[in-house]
Design a protein around this motif. Structure first.
Motif, PDB file in Angstrom:
ATOM      1  N   GLU A   1      10.075  10.276   1.388  1.00  0.00           N
ATOM      2  CA  GLU A   1       8.952   9.688   0.672  1.00  0.00           C
ATOM      3  C   GLU A   1       9.305   8.372  -0.017  1.00  0.00           C
ATOM      4  OE1 GLU A   1       5.931  10.533   0.726  1.00  0.00           O
ATOM      5  OE2 GLU A   1       5.942  12.550   1.574  1.00  0.00           O
ATOM      6  N   LYS A   2      10.560   7.960   0.035  1.00  0.00           N
ATOM      7  CA  LYS A   2      10.971   6.710  -0.597  1.00  0.00           C
ATOM      8  C   LYS A   2      11.145   5.584   0.430  1.00  0.00           C
ATOM      9  CE  LYS A   2      13.276   8.939  -4.505  1.00  0.00           C
ATOM     10  NZ  LYS A   2      14.531   9.050  -5.288  1.00  0.00           N
ATOM     11  N   THR A   3      10.577   5.769   1.590  1.00  0.00           N
ATOM     12  CA  THR A   3      10.703   4.780   2.648  1.00  0.00           C
ATOM     13  C   THR A   3       9.831   3.556   2.345  1.00  0.00           C
ATOM     14  OG1 THR A   3      11.064   6.538   4.256  1.00  0.00           O
ATOM     15  CG2 THR A   3      10.474   4.376   5.126  1.00  0.00           C
ATOM     16  N   LYS A   4      10.363   2.390   2.684  1.00  0.00           N
ATOM     17  CA  LYS A   4       9.615   1.145   2.579  1.00  0.00           C
ATOM     18  C   LYS A   4       9.691   0.431   3.917  1.00  0.00           C
ATOM     19  CE  LYS A   4       9.273  -3.300   0.211  1.00  0.00           C
ATOM     20  NZ  LYS A   4       9.831  -4.197  -0.841  1.00  0.00           N
ATOM     21  N   VAL A   5       8.534   0.057   4.467  1.00  0.00           N
ATOM     22  CA  VAL A   5       8.493  -0.584   5.781  1.00  0.00           C
ATOM     23  C   VAL A   5       7.581  -1.797   5.741  1.00  0.00           C
ATOM     24  CG1 VAL A   5       8.982   1.537   7.061  1.00  0.00           C
ATOM     25  CG2 VAL A   5       6.615   0.927   6.546  1.00  0.00           C
ATOM     26  N   VAL A   6       7.843  -2.713   6.657  1.00  0.00           N
ATOM     27  CA  VAL A   6       6.978  -3.870   6.866  1.00  0.00           C
ATOM     28  C   VAL A   6       6.112  -3.580   8.078  1.00  0.00           C
ATOM     29  CG1 VAL A   6       6.874  -6.332   7.371  1.00  0.00           C
ATOM     30  CG2 VAL A   6       8.652  -5.444   5.857  1.00  0.00           C
ATOM     31  N   ALA A   7       4.803  -3.710   7.919  1.00  0.00           N
ATOM     32  CA  ALA A   7       3.869  -3.349   8.987  1.00  0.00           C
ATOM     33  C   ALA A   7       2.908  -4.490   9.257  1.00  0.00           C
ATOM     34  CB  ALA A   7       3.090  -2.087   8.597  1.00  0.00           C
ATOM     35  N   LYS A   8       2.249  -4.396  10.430  1.00  0.00           N
ATOM     36  CA  LYS A   8       1.243  -5.385  10.817  1.00  0.00           C
ATOM     37  C   LYS A   8       0.081  -4.680  11.498  1.00  0.00           C
ATOM     38  CE  LYS A   8       3.870  -9.672  11.229  1.00  0.00           C
ATOM     39  NZ  LYS A   8       4.170 -10.840  12.103  1.00  0.00           N
ATOM     40  N   LEU A   9      -1.117  -5.188  11.244  1.00  0.00           N
ATOM     41  CA  LEU A   9      -2.325  -4.726  11.913  1.00  0.00           C
ATOM     42  C   LEU A   9      -2.739  -5.750  12.962  1.00  0.00           C
ATOM     43  CD1 LEU A   9      -4.557  -3.394   8.986  1.00  0.00           C
ATOM     44  CD2 LEU A   9      -3.633  -2.021  10.855  1.00  0.00           C
ATOM     45  N   VAL A  10      -3.086  -5.273  14.135  1.00  0.00           N
ATOM     46  CA  VAL A  10      -3.556  -6.166  15.194  1.00  0.00           C
ATOM     47  C   VAL A  10      -4.823  -5.583  15.801  1.00  0.00           C
ATOM     48  CG1 VAL A  10      -1.264  -7.083  15.725  1.00  0.00           C
ATOM     49  CG2 VAL A  10      -2.077  -5.052  16.917  1.00  0.00           C
ATOM     50  N   GLY A  11      -5.588  -6.429  16.445  1.00  0.00           N
ATOM     51  CA  GLY A  11      -6.816  -5.998  17.078  1.00  0.00           C
ATOM     52  C   GLY A  11      -6.565  -5.370  18.438  1.00  0.00           C
TER      53      GLY A  11
ATOM     54  N   GLY B   1       9.608   9.774   9.519  1.00  0.00           N
ATOM     55  CA  GLY B   1      10.360  10.872   8.941  1.00  0.00           C
ATOM     56  C   GLY B   1       9.709  11.362   7.656  1.00  0.00           C
ATOM     57  N   THR B   2      10.409  12.215   6.943  1.00  0.00           N
ATOM     58  CA  THR B   2       9.845  12.848   5.755  1.00  0.00           C
ATOM     59  C   THR B   2      10.346  12.270   4.437  1.00  0.00           C
ATOM     60  OG1 THR B   2      11.585  14.543   5.849  1.00  0.00           O
ATOM     61  CG2 THR B   2       9.495  15.015   6.979  1.00  0.00           C
TER      62      THR B   2
ATOM     63  N   TYR C   1       0.852  -1.186   0.000  1.00  0.00           N
ATOM     64  CA  TYR C   1       0.000   0.000   0.000  1.00  0.00           C
ATOM     65  C   TYR C   1       0.889   1.237   0.000  1.00  0.00           C
ATOM     66  CZ  TYR C   1      -3.432   3.494   1.462  1.00  0.00           C
ATOM     67  OH  TYR C   1      -4.232   4.602   1.530  1.00  0.00           O
ATOM     68  N   GLU C   2       0.545   2.211  -0.839  1.00  0.00           N
ATOM     69  CA  GLU C   2       1.327   3.444  -0.949  1.00  0.00           C
ATOM     70  C   GLU C   2       0.585   4.608  -0.303  1.00  0.00           C
ATOM     71  OE1 GLU C   2       3.998   2.891  -4.998  1.00  0.00           O
ATOM     72  OE2 GLU C   2       2.016   3.827  -5.149  1.00  0.00           O
ATOM     73  N   THR C   3       1.340   5.450   0.382  1.00  0.00           N
ATOM     74  CA  THR C   3       0.782   6.654   0.986  1.00  0.00           C
ATOM     75  C   THR C   3       1.886   7.708   1.059  1.00  0.00           C
ATOM     76  OG1 THR C   3      -0.462   7.502   2.886  1.00  0.00           O
ATOM     77  CG2 THR C   3       1.318   5.944   3.350  1.00  0.00           C
ATOM     78  N   THR C   4       1.625   8.811   1.728  1.00  0.00           N
ATOM     79  CA  THR C   4       2.611   9.881   1.877  1.00  0.00           C
ATOM     80  C   THR C   4       2.921  10.085   3.341  1.00  0.00           C
ATOM     81  OG1 THR C   4       0.899  11.595   1.993  1.00  0.00           O
ATOM     82  CG2 THR C   4       1.736  11.022  -0.190  1.00  0.00           C
ATOM     83  N   THR C   5       4.024  10.757   3.607  1.00  0.00           N
ATOM     84  CA  THR C   5       4.418  11.011   5.001  1.00  0.00           C
ATOM     85  C   THR C   5       3.509  12.026   5.673  1.00  0.00           C
ATOM     86  OG1 THR C   5       5.990  12.705   4.228  1.00  0.00           O
ATOM     87  CG2 THR C   5       6.836  10.461   4.541  1.00  0.00           C
TER      88      THR C   5
END
Length: 297
Positions: A216-226, A213-214, A16-20
């Motif tokens: 815009e070329k950052t790539k991260v691994v994320a997780k959603l939890v309840g 940070g600012t 998923y792509e978004t902005t800072t």
């Protein structure tokens, strides 16, 4: 654009792509919506394929008969399916009546739109580096809804799961407790979900830049939890397949070392790795060059 690789487990996920400058509340809302839409899309895909092959679902009290449909079942749907001349095709699971659409083009359309939806939300999009969005999923779900309307203009029966999933749009935004009439395991509530990256939670009311940070070329691994789940468990350093490959390699190496330890003669001197001139022949490209008539022992 900041690229989020959202993992739902060790093998599934999406990009998923978004902005800072995006607010964390909006980011979490969008990620939860896509997460729920993917679960919903998989159910829609399975039901649409079953609908194309075996027709609508039986009533709950009639489920389980994998043989020929009872006469009253056929009469219940014949008025709008127009299946009088359609040969019965028994559903192996016994869930559907066994009378699909009598138009081959409608069957192909149902299967095509189901495949398009399945391919778009599939986990293989991560390997293709394709970021997905809500709007594109909605377009493909609408295509499925349109194809179902063409095949069954009078509508699906009220107990058909496909009808419930197509109509219950409240599932996408995490309405999985109150008004929702159909729920899938694994869906999250947008008001209770939390987003984590590298063991740090994205606090609601702040911006993405406050955590990443600012750049815009950052790539991260994320997780959603309840709600109440706390920080998600850290992933293993190596995958299960890599672990098995390493175990197989070390076992093979251990067996080789055991055989060498048991050998009490100089047979190893005939091995390629024991030849002091082997490296030189490899570099000169003459490893397999031999005089005519001379065989290698």
């Amino acid at each position: 654009m900041v690229l989020f690789h959202l993992k739902t487990d060790h093998t599934d996920g999406f990009l998923y792509e978004t902005t800072t400058s995006t607010a964390n509340n909006d980011l979490i809302s969008s990620l939860v919506a896509i997460h729920n839409k993917r679960i919903r899309a998989k159910r829609i895909t399975d039901c649409t394929r079953g609908l194309a092959l075996y027709g609508v679902m039986k009533k709950p009290e009639q489920v389980g008969d994998a043989g020929a449909a009872a006469a009253h079942e056929v009469e219940d749907y014949r008025s709008y399916q127009q299946q009088q001349q359609q040969a019965h095709k028994a559903d192996p699971s016994g869930v559907r009546i066994g009378y699909g659409p009598n138009n081959s083009k409608l069957v192909e359309t149902l299967q095509r739109v189901a495949n398009e939806l399945d391919e778009y939300v599939d986990k293989s999009q991560v390997q293709r580096r394709v970021a997905i969005c809500e709007e594109e999923i909605d377009v493909r779900i609408e295509n499925v809804r349109g194809a179902v309307a063409m095949a069954y203009p009078m509508g699906l029966p009220e107990w058909d799961v496909l009808r419930l999933v197509l109509e219950d749009v409240g599932l996408d935004r995490g309405n999985v407790k109150g008004e929702s009439c159909y729920r899938e395991e694994g869906m999250l509530d947008v008001d209770e979900a939390s987003l984590w990256v590298a063991g740090k939670e994205f606090v609601r009311g702040r911006l993405v830049s406050d955590r990443l940070g600012t750049n815009e070329k950052t790539k991260v691994v994320a997780k959603l939890v309840g709600k109440g789940s706390g920080a998600p468990a850290r992933e293993a350093a190596v995958s299960e397949d890599e672990r098995k490959a390493m175990m197989a390699y070390y076992f093979k190496r251990q067996e080789e070392m055991k055989r060498l330890a048991e050998a009490d003669d100089d047979d190893y001197l005939n091995s390629t790795w024991a030849d002091p001139k082997n490296l030189k022949r490899n570099l000169n490209g003459i490893e397999n060059v031999r005089a005519p008539g001379v065989s290698r022992f």
